[in-house]
Every structure is written in C-alpha cells, then in structure tokens.
Design an enzyme around this catalytic site. Sequence first.
Site, mmCIF file in Angstrom:
data_model
loop_
_atom_site.group_PDB
_atom_site.id
_atom_site.type_symbol
_atom_site.label_atom_id
_atom_site.label_comp_id
_atom_site.label_asym_id
_atom_site.label_seq_id
_atom_site.Cartn_x
_atom_site.Cartn_y
_atom_site.Cartn_z
ATOM 1 C CG ASN A 20 -1.730 1.269 1.412
ATOM 2 O OD1 ASN A 20 -1.767 2.113 0.268
ATOM 3 N ND2 ASN A 20 -2.417 1.328 2.549
ATOM 4 C CD1 TRP A 21 4.055 1.210 -2.583
ATOM 5 C CD2 TRP A 21 4.459 2.544 -4.155
ATOM 6 N NE1 TRP A 21 4.915 0.478 -3.057
ATOM 7 C CE2 TRP A 21 5.553 1.331 -3.938
ATOM 8 C CE3 TRP A 21 4.730 3.372 -5.317
ATOM 9 C CZ2 TRP A 21 6.294 1.089 -4.846
ATOM 10 C CZ3 TRP A 21 5.754 3.175 -5.999
ATOM 11 C CH2 TRP A 21 6.499 2.116 -5.743
ATOM 12 C CE LYS A 22 -0.043 3.592 4.505
ATOM 13 N NZ LYS A 22 -0.427 3.713 5.803
ATOM 14 C CG HIS A 26 -6.036 2.096 4.882
ATOM 15 N ND1 HIS A 26 -5.757 3.238 5.817
ATOM 16 C CD2 HIS A 26 -5.162 1.314 4.786
ATOM 17 C CE1 HIS A 26 -4.361 2.910 6.174
ATOM 18 N NE2 HIS A 26 -4.126 1.987 5.791
ATOM 19 C CD GLU A 31 -3.165 5.917 6.305
ATOM 20 O OE1 GLU A 31 -3.135 5.923 4.866
ATOM 21 O OE2 GLU A 31 -2.393 5.636 7.069
ATOM 22 C CD GLU A 90 -4.038 -2.050 7.625
ATOM 23 O OE1 GLU A 90 -3.049 -2.161 7.259
ATOM 24 O OE2 GLU A 90 -4.687 -0.902 6.998
ATOM 25 N N GLY A 98 1.773 2.769 10.731
ATOM 26 C CA GLY A 98 2.806 3.740 10.668
ATOM 27 C C GLY A 98 3.265 4.028 11.924
ATOM 28 C CB SER A 151 4.290 -1.357 12.342
ATOM 29 O OG SER A 151 4.020 -0.024 12.601
ATOM 30 N N GLY A 174 2.613 -0.990 4.451
ATOM 31 C CA GLY A 174 2.485 0.453 3.916
ATOM 32 C C GLY A 174 4.018 0.862 3.710
ATOM 33 N N GLY A 175 4.560 1.683 4.789
ATOM 34 C CA GLY A 175 5.760 2.107 4.614
ATOM 35 C C GLY A 175 6.727 1.352 4.119
HETATM 36 P P1 PGA Z 1 2.489 0.857 7.729
HETATM 37 O O1 PGA Z 1 0.987 0.913 7.002
HETATM 38 O O2 PGA Z 1 2.842 -0.536 7.213
HETATM 39 O O3 PGA Z 1 3.175 1.883 7.304
HETATM 40 O O4 PGA Z 1 1.925 0.608 9.219
HETATM 41 C C1 PGA Z 1 0.235 -0.273 6.958
HETATM 42 C C2 PGA Z 1 -1.312 0.259 6.102
HETATM 43 O O5 PGA Z 1 -1.740 1.542 6.192
HETATM 44 O O6 PGA Z 1 -1.927 -0.407 5.505
#
Ligand code: PGA
Length: 245
Positions: free
Chosen positions: A6-8, A94, A96, A163, A169, A206, A227-228
């Site tokens: 997930n590159w956001k 998600h 966010e 999640e 994050g 994370s 994500g990250g």
């Molecule tokens: P993260 O993000 O690995 O940076 O914690 C995960 C996500 O938001 O899907």
Amino acid sequence: MYFIANWKMFGSTNSINTINKVISLTKLSKFRNTKIVYCPPYTILEKFVKKTKKTKIKIGAQNCHYDKNFGAYTGSINAMMIKQVGAKFIILGHSENRENGDTDHIINLKIKSSLNENLKVIFCFGEKLSERRQNKTYEVIKKQIKIGLKNVKRLNNIIFAYEPVWSIGTGKILKNTDLEIQISKIKSYIKKNFKIKNPKILYGGSVNPKNIRSFSKIKLLGGFLIGGASQNPKKFIDIIKKSIN
Ligand code: PGA
C-alpha cells in the site's frame, strides 16, 4: 500468501523501476505461490499495470468513490474507471479513509460497486487505541465487518485485512499471542456469519523486515498489508523472503 504493497500518497512516475527486483523475485520457483499486489496512487496505476503485464504481480487501487456510474464528483474515481485501466484489486475501508469520512455504510457501497466490476476487494478494519483500551476491539471489528458486508454477494472475492489503527505507521505491534487470538476470532466470526469457507485474513500495521519472522509464525494469516516498508524494494523483498522461509 498475499503481500499487498500500500503505497498511500507516495510514488511518482519514476517509481516504476523500483519494482524491477520484485519482478525478478516472482520468477523464482520458490515464490511461485506468493501473491504480490502493488497498490500505487491513481496517477501511476496504469503505468504499473503495463509494467507488470507479463508478470505474476497484480495491481490494485487504494480507494474509490461509491457510485458505480459516472457522476458529478469532483476529484473522484469509481470502480469502473479503476477496472478500465487494468487494476484487479482495490483496498477499501482503510483507516486513513475512514478518518476522512468513510463510514461503514459508505464502505459497504464501495465494496458492492467494486465487486460488481469484478475487482478483488481488500477489506480493511481495525480498532482505534481508545477502543482497545476500553476492551472494545472485537465489538468494533464485528460492527465494521457486519455493516461493510451487508447484502454483499460474491464474498469469495474479498480478502480481509485486520489493521489495528494504532499500529499503522507507528512501529507499535500486538504481541504475537494476542494477534493470533484476534485473527482466530475474526476468522470464526466471518465463517459463522457469512458464507465463506476459508476466509483469507491478512495483518497490517508496521510490518517490517525485523518483525516479519515473528508474524509469519501465525499460520492462520493469509498474508500482509504493508505500507511504509513496501515502498523500499529491499525491505519489501526482505519481508517476502523471511515470511516464506
Ligand atoms: P504501515 O501501513 O505498514 O506503514 O504501518 C500499513 C497500512 O496502512 O496499510
């Protein structure tokens, strides 16, 4: 095992070459059953689709508008448009986006319109820290799943992603034993209330090369939403390798 990147809101038109090494990895027989899905921003979706056309990597979007038709929604994109550029997956629910106004009901509509376009849905849910502190985790998750899947057909095209919001994050993670209990509860709930024989449940929050070995001991997990760490090919490959070994 699924590894969803997930590159956001990261990635430019130049980012495409960062996936070369991941493409090479998927050609090794050891990683035959590894399912890698890149979810870059809309602006480079098509570029990723073209780049991965002859590979086993699939491409997904990170969200969509709930309306299945064209409409006067400035700045929005719907599932039909995502399907049109060749994406096969979509992340919905998600945290966010929940934070930006996606209610369980809106997520339900998005899930329906995406499944209608034959997209595979990566359906995210999870509790906030305050909810966890009040021991409401399971209650919150059940509600998110229940409303999210209300009257949804083609349930087999849904992949679930647990999640915990406080873990995204932040570098904070659940103890393995707690996560295992949580996943097992979620799986039983889904099996009992929806007609899915063996629901795939991923974990996200994370995930990195340091903690992946411990996560991958949880046999109930069907993969990870990353994500990250997924934006860095070295880290992403490390995660994949360590969880397959
Ligand atoms: P993260 O993000 O690995 O940076 O914690 C995960 C996500 O938001 O899907």
